[in-house]
Design a protein around this motif. Structure first.
Motif, short mmCIF file in Angstrom:
data_model
loop_
_atom_site.label_atom_id
_atom_site.label_comp_id
_atom_site.label_asym_id
_atom_site.label_seq_id
_atom_site.Cartn_x
_atom_site.Cartn_y
_atom_site.Cartn_z
N ILE A 66 56.17 83.45 71.76
CA ILE A 66 56.75 83.32 70.42
C ILE A 66 55.65 83.37 69.37
O ILE A 66 55.78 84.04 68.34
N ARG A 67 54.56 82.68 69.63
CA ARG A 67 53.45 82.66 68.67
C ARG A 67 52.90 84.06 68.43
O ARG A 67 52.50 84.41 67.32
N ALA A 68 52.88 84.89 69.47
CA ALA A 68 52.37 86.26 69.31
C ALA A 68 53.22 87.05 68.33
O ALA A 68 52.71 87.94 67.64
N GLN A 69 54.51 86.75 68.25
CA GLN A 69 55.38 87.45 67.31
C GLN A 69 55.33 86.85 65.92
O GLN A 69 55.16 87.55 64.93
N ILE A 70 55.44 85.54 65.83
CA ILE A 70 55.48 84.89 64.52
C ILE A 70 54.12 84.97 63.84
O ILE A 70 54.01 85.08 62.62
N GLY A 71 53.04 84.97 64.63
CA GLY A 71 51.71 84.94 64.06
C GLY A 71 51.21 86.27 63.57
O GLY A 71 50.17 86.35 62.92
N GLU A 72 51.91 87.36 63.86
CA GLU A 72 51.47 88.69 63.45
C GLU A 72 52.61 89.42 62.73
O GLU A 72 53.23 90.33 63.27
N PRO A 73 52.91 89.02 61.49
CA PRO A 73 54.02 89.67 60.78
C PRO A 73 53.72 91.13 60.46
O PRO A 73 52.58 91.51 60.25
N GLN A 136 58.41 78.13 57.58
CA GLN A 136 58.88 79.20 58.46
C GLN A 136 58.09 79.25 59.76
O GLN A 136 58.60 79.71 60.78
N GLY A 137 56.87 78.80 59.74
CA GLY A 137 56.06 78.78 60.96
C GLY A 137 56.16 77.49 61.74
O GLY A 137 55.46 77.32 62.74
N ASP A 138 57.03 76.58 61.31
CA ASP A 138 57.21 75.29 61.99
C ASP A 138 58.28 75.46 63.06
O ASP A 138 59.48 75.45 62.76
N ILE A 139 57.86 75.63 64.28
CA ILE A 139 58.77 75.98 65.38
C ILE A 139 58.53 75.02 66.54
O ILE A 139 57.39 74.67 66.84
N VAL A 140 59.61 74.59 67.17
CA VAL A 140 59.53 73.70 68.33
C VAL A 140 60.16 74.41 69.52
O VAL A 140 61.27 74.93 69.42
#
Length: 328
Positions: A66-73, A136-140
């Motif tokens: 998930i981080r790979a997607q959210i971290g590279e818009p 928006q980047g606060d994900i659990v």
């Protein structure tokens, strides 16, 4: 023990032998205690399915994926020294999503277009937005065995799948393309939308179900049971904004998000095969039991109701109930 070593290892069987000895001791005490009669039931709450950790089929954890997607818009809106309120940001996002839709798979393109129209009506109405886009980047990611809940804390309420597609346009498609992922499901108000890699889209709601393409739960066995249980789970108020299931492998193993060689807590394989050992004089129709609530109904009828009925009559009637009636 089976979680770490596997269900067919000697350590797991030794743990079962220890449990068997304890049960034998309990039963011996039950037989010898004459002041009151006791019935002994032995139950498991689930089975175990041989499993493969997600990190073995995909480098890293589900959170890493998930981080790979959210971290590279794909597109970055950058304003220096200015504040962009939520409605203006929403307009930028809607325009961005319209461009991204061209790169989505056909099924997600249709869902995304519907989501974009839905969110445009909702967000751009005065006072309609309750997003805190700074979060928006606060994900659990909360994973237990082969089941994971993903929460997006951009709002203080559950998000519909349409909103997830708007806020994170490529995430669902990326998850469905990730090895080891078997199902991604989300809410659509009172409906549940279920997707799987290379399959169709299943929508379940109060008025029925609609399947577009191949059934996304085919690999999990009894699709009717899987549909009902997954729909029930997704509609719980504290379920994740996305619910993710580990996939089934061709050899019958299921992908788990923990480091386990046997797992449970989701769909697929023998994890769904619990057992009940019961007194032989009152056979219970195990094949009619779908969930623990059915057992609760049985025990309530067996031991708490009709207390003024004679023991023989009550036992006969309850045995008939156990063999003829589907509980739940």
């Amino acid at each position: 023990m089976a979680h770490k070593a596997g269900p067919d290892r000697s350590a797991a069987f030794e743990a079962l032998r220890i449990i068997d000895r304890a049960i034998r001791q309990v039963n011996r005490m039950r037989v010898r205690y004459r002041r009151r009669e006791y019935d002994l039931y032995i139950m498991s709450d689930h089975g175990n399915t041989p499993s493969v950790p997600f990190s073995w089929v995909h480098e890293g954890t589900l959170g890493d994926a998930i981080r790979a997607q959210i971290g590279e818009p794909i597109n970055l809106v950058e304003l220096v020294g200015a504040h962009l309120d939520s409605s203006e940001h929403a307009r930028f996002m809607l325009d961005e999503v319209r461009g991204i839709e061209r790169r989505l798979s056909p099924r997600l393109r249709r869902i995304s277009a519907s989501a974009r129209l839905y969110v445009r009506r909702r967000l751009l109405t005065p006072g309609g937005s309750d997003y805190n886009l700074s979060r928006q980047g606060d994900i659990v990611v909360s994973a237990n065995g082969p089941l994971a809940h993903i929460y997006f804390n951009v709002a203080d309420r559950p998000l519909d799948l349409a909103e997830v597609l708007l806020l994170y346009p490529q995430l669902v498609d990326a998850l469905l393309s990730t090895p080891g992922i078997g199902v991604v499901a989300g809410r659509a108000e009172r409906r549940t939308v279920i997707l799987a890699p290379g399959s169709g889209v299943l929508t379940i709601g109060p008025t029925g179900r609609h399947l577009d393409g191949q059934h996304p739960l085919d690999s999990f066995g009894d699709v009717a049971y899987a549909e009902a249980q997954l729909h029930r789970l997704v509609q719980f108020p504290h379920a994740g904004d996305l619910v993710v299931l580990g996939g089934m492998l061709p050899d019958g193993r299921v992908v788990t998000f923990e480091k386990q060689l046997a797992t449970h807590g989701s769909l697929g394989g023998t994890q769904l095969q619990a057992f009940v050992a019961r007194p032989p004089e009152c056979p219970l129709a195990i094949n009619t039991l779908d969930d623990p609530e059915a057992l609760y109904t049985y025990f309530t009828a067996r031991y708490l109701s009709d207390l003024d009925t004679g023991p023989g009559e009550r036992l006969t009637r309850l045995c008939e109930m156990g063999t003829a009636q589907r509980f739940g």
